[in-house]
Design a protein around this motif. Sequence first.
Motif, PDB file in Angstrom:
ATOM      1  N   VAL A 147      -5.815  -5.318   6.062  1.00 45.99           N
ATOM      2  CA  VAL A 147      -6.680  -4.700   7.039  1.00 45.99           C
ATOM      3  C   VAL A 147      -7.307  -3.030   6.504  1.00 45.99           C
ATOM      4  O   VAL A 147      -6.532  -2.385   5.966  1.00 45.99           O
ATOM      5  CB  VAL A 147      -6.608  -4.799   8.430  1.00 45.99           C
ATOM      6  N   HIS A 175      -9.288   0.034   8.655  1.00 41.40           N
ATOM      7  CA  HIS A 175      -9.957   0.497  10.011  1.00 41.40           C
ATOM      8  C   HIS A 175     -11.634   0.461  10.011  1.00 41.40           C
ATOM      9  O   HIS A 175     -11.880   0.863   8.644  1.00 41.40           O
ATOM     10  CB  HIS A 175      -9.301   1.560  10.677  1.00 41.40           C
ATOM     11  N   HIS A 196      -6.469  -5.670  -2.489  1.00 41.02           N
ATOM     12  CA  HIS A 196      -7.533  -5.773  -1.187  1.00 41.02           C
ATOM     13  C   HIS A 196      -7.640  -7.005  -0.987  1.00 41.02           C
ATOM     14  O   HIS A 196      -8.643  -7.464   0.071  1.00 41.02           O
ATOM     15  CB  HIS A 196      -8.719  -4.653  -1.141  1.00 41.02           C
ATOM     16  N   GLN A 227       1.229   1.482   7.300  1.00 37.93           N
ATOM     17  CA  GLN A 227       2.075   0.643   8.206  1.00 37.93           C
ATOM     18  C   GLN A 227       3.365  -0.031   7.269  1.00 37.93           C
ATOM     19  O   GLN A 227       2.940  -0.381   6.126  1.00 37.93           O
ATOM     20  CB  GLN A 227       1.399  -0.357   8.937  1.00 37.93           C
ATOM     21  N   ARG A 246       0.817  -1.235  -0.012  1.00 40.23           N
ATOM     22  CA  ARG A 246       0.003   0.008  -0.095  1.00 40.23           C
ATOM     23  C   ARG A 246       0.954   1.199   0.070  1.00 40.23           C
ATOM     24  O   ARG A 246       0.674   2.275  -0.638  1.00 40.23           O
ATOM     25  CB  ARG A 246      -0.873  -0.018   1.095  1.00 40.23           C
TER      26      ARG A 246
HETATM   27  C1  HEM Z   1      -8.968   1.645  -5.926  1.00 42.91           C
HETATM   28  C2  HEM Z   1      -8.886   2.797  -4.887  1.00 42.91           C
HETATM   29  C3  HEM Z   1      -8.426   2.173  -3.404  1.00 42.91           C
HETATM   30  C4  HEM Z   1      -8.969   2.784  -2.312  1.00 42.91           C
HETATM   31  C5  HEM Z   1     -10.169   3.666  -2.458  1.00 42.91           C
HETATM   32  C6  HEM Z   1      -8.211   2.284  -1.492  1.00 42.91           C
HETATM   33  C7  HEM Z   1      -8.547   2.269  -0.073  1.00 42.91           C
HETATM   34  C8  HEM Z   1      -8.031   1.689   1.081  1.00 42.91           C
HETATM   35  C9  HEM Z   1      -8.349   1.956   2.239  1.00 42.91           C
HETATM   36  C10 HEM Z   1      -9.408   2.639   2.908  1.00 42.91           C
HETATM   37  C11 HEM Z   1      -7.504   0.988   3.040  1.00 42.91           C
HETATM   38  C12 HEM Z   1      -7.719   0.794   4.576  1.00 42.91           C
HETATM   39  C13 HEM Z   1      -7.039   1.371   5.361  1.00 42.91           C
HETATM   40  C14 HEM Z   1      -6.952   1.464   6.877  1.00 42.91           C
HETATM   41  O1  HEM Z   1      -8.290   1.797   7.197  1.00 42.91           O
HETATM   42  O2  HEM Z   1      -6.115   1.117   7.296  1.00 42.91           O
HETATM   43  C15 HEM Z   1      -6.788   0.310   2.025  1.00 42.91           C
HETATM   44  C16 HEM Z   1      -5.981  -0.784   2.458  1.00 42.91           C
HETATM   45  C17 HEM Z   1      -5.066  -1.406   1.622  1.00 42.91           C
HETATM   46  N1  HEM Z   1      -5.086  -0.973   0.302  1.00 42.91           N
HETATM   47 FE1  HEM Z   1      -6.164  -0.071  -0.887  1.00 42.91          FE
HETATM   48  N2  HEM Z   1      -7.213   1.223  -1.820  1.00 42.91           N
HETATM   49  C18 HEM Z   1      -7.374   1.524  -3.432  1.00 42.91           C
HETATM   50  C19 HEM Z   1      -6.315   0.835  -3.869  1.00 42.91           C
HETATM   51  C20 HEM Z   1      -5.451  -0.222  -3.793  1.00 42.91           C
HETATM   52  C21 HEM Z   1      -4.248  -0.427  -4.660  1.00 42.91           C
HETATM   53  C22 HEM Z   1      -4.242   0.013  -6.095  1.00 42.91           C
HETATM   54  C23 HEM Z   1      -3.524  -1.078  -3.801  1.00 42.91           C
HETATM   55  C24 HEM Z   1      -2.151  -1.893  -4.046  1.00 42.91           C
HETATM   56  C25 HEM Z   1      -2.178  -2.538  -5.341  1.00 42.91           C
HETATM   57  C26 HEM Z   1      -3.945  -1.249  -2.663  1.00 42.91           C
HETATM   58  C27 HEM Z   1      -3.558  -1.936  -1.500  1.00 42.91           C
HETATM   59  C28 HEM Z   1      -3.977  -1.936  -0.134  1.00 42.91           C
HETATM   60  C29 HEM Z   1      -3.348  -2.862   0.997  1.00 42.91           C
HETATM   61  C30 HEM Z   1      -2.517  -4.116   0.605  1.00 42.91           C
HETATM   62  C31 HEM Z   1      -4.115  -2.568   2.075  1.00 42.91           C
HETATM   63  C32 HEM Z   1      -3.862  -3.043   3.537  1.00 42.91           C
HETATM   64  C33 HEM Z   1      -2.912  -2.387   4.144  1.00 42.91           C
HETATM   65  C34 HEM Z   1      -2.593  -2.721   5.649  1.00 42.91           C
HETATM   66  O3  HEM Z   1      -3.151  -3.987   6.026  1.00 42.91           O
HETATM   67  O4  HEM Z   1      -1.840  -2.373   6.222  1.00 42.91           O
HETATM   68  N3  HEM Z   1      -4.915  -0.576  -2.487  1.00 42.91           N
HETATM   69  N4  HEM Z   1      -6.928   0.518   0.997  1.00 42.91           N
END
Ligand code: HEM
Length: 325
Positions: free
Chosen positions: A201, A203, A197, A101, A69
């Motif tokens: 995780v 929040h 996703h 993180q 992320r």
């Molecule tokens: C399409 C638009 C996207 C939106 C609106 C979005 C939004 C979010 C949100 C709100 C979270 C949760 C954050 C939290 O509350 O801790 C999240 C987590 C995450 N996102 Fe996205 N995201 C998007 C695209 C992506 C892309 C393109 C990737 C990577 C290729 C990605 C990888 C991740 C990962 C791996 C997590 C988990 C992070 C963790 O466990 O620390 N996201 N995302």
Amino acid sequence: MAKPNSVSNHVTVVVLLVTLCLSILSSAVKAQLVSDFYKTSCPNAESTITSAVNSSFNKRRASAPGVLRIHFHDCFVNGCDGSILIDSPSEKDAIPNQTLQGFEVIDAAKTAVEKICPGVVSCADILALASQLSVKLMSGGRITWKVPTGRRDGLSSTSASVSGKLNTPNDSVAQLKSVFAGVGLSTDQMVTLSGGHSIGVAHCSAFQSRLGTPPDPTLDPTYAAALQATCPGGTTGTSTNTVNLDLTTPTNLDEVYYKNLQVKKGLLTSDQNLQNDAETQPMVAANTNFATFGPKFRDAMIAMGNINVLTGTSGNIRLNCRKFN
Ligand code: HEM
């Protein structure tokens, strides 16, 4: 007879010169990454980074999704230039970045590589390499690629620069498409990269607005009830708990995320919207097959890692990823 020949020779020379100038100009405009950029300048760079990153992931597995992320949030704001790694005041202060993180993974790799080759390897490249290692680990070795390198580090990182560059979890498909198109990525690449996703995780605050009475109708009722138990208080609940983004296989980067969307079990509104939109629904369906999703995710990650990179003499090589030199 000599005259027409000399005219045509002259024209040929001019055409060649113009072509040469244009190709120099276009290579200056479109920066190129290469395979094994550090082959001669630091032959052990990639193996050293790999050991340090894998050992960090082994210490704290939650950092692996975190690093993926971070890379995404880096590339979408002024390109993949490591600017997200700078400590506050910086991009880190912007709301979507406050839940990032895994920064300790990049610190450990940078410390290790600085020991063998001081001032040679960029933080932006370390982040891209670490993301590939995250994907490799979380996909059980099923998604891998050779990371093109040669990125240099950016010289600016502000909270204001993040505005409008990252999607929010409530975004419509039109808003998702627009942000991805802004960095040159297609709708299909947007749907495929959302497969990130399938690990990690979120929040409660990221999806609390779906948990009213009654809950968001695009949410499976049983799933909604489970989410309400972890994130109580309706749409104004303030729990700081976290929930797996993929309820079925949260530690595997795989196609199951898309299958969840088909049965109304996408955690974020932005995820579930992909299933409820006529254009993206067939892309969701196609990605329920790992043989389709895996290679597409790999290719989209390479494309994302190329966004507006700094190469050559642009930017610099930061000595500490958290601070400008
Ligand atoms: C399409 C638009 C996207 C939106 C609106 C979005 C939004 C979010 C949100 C709100 C979270 C949760 C954050 C939290 O509350 O801790 C999240 C987590 C995450 N996102 Fe996205 N995201 C998007 C695209 C992506 C892309 C393109 C990737 C990577 C290729 C990605 C990888 C991740 C990962 C791996 C997590 C988990 C992070 C963790 O466990 O620390 N996201 N995302």
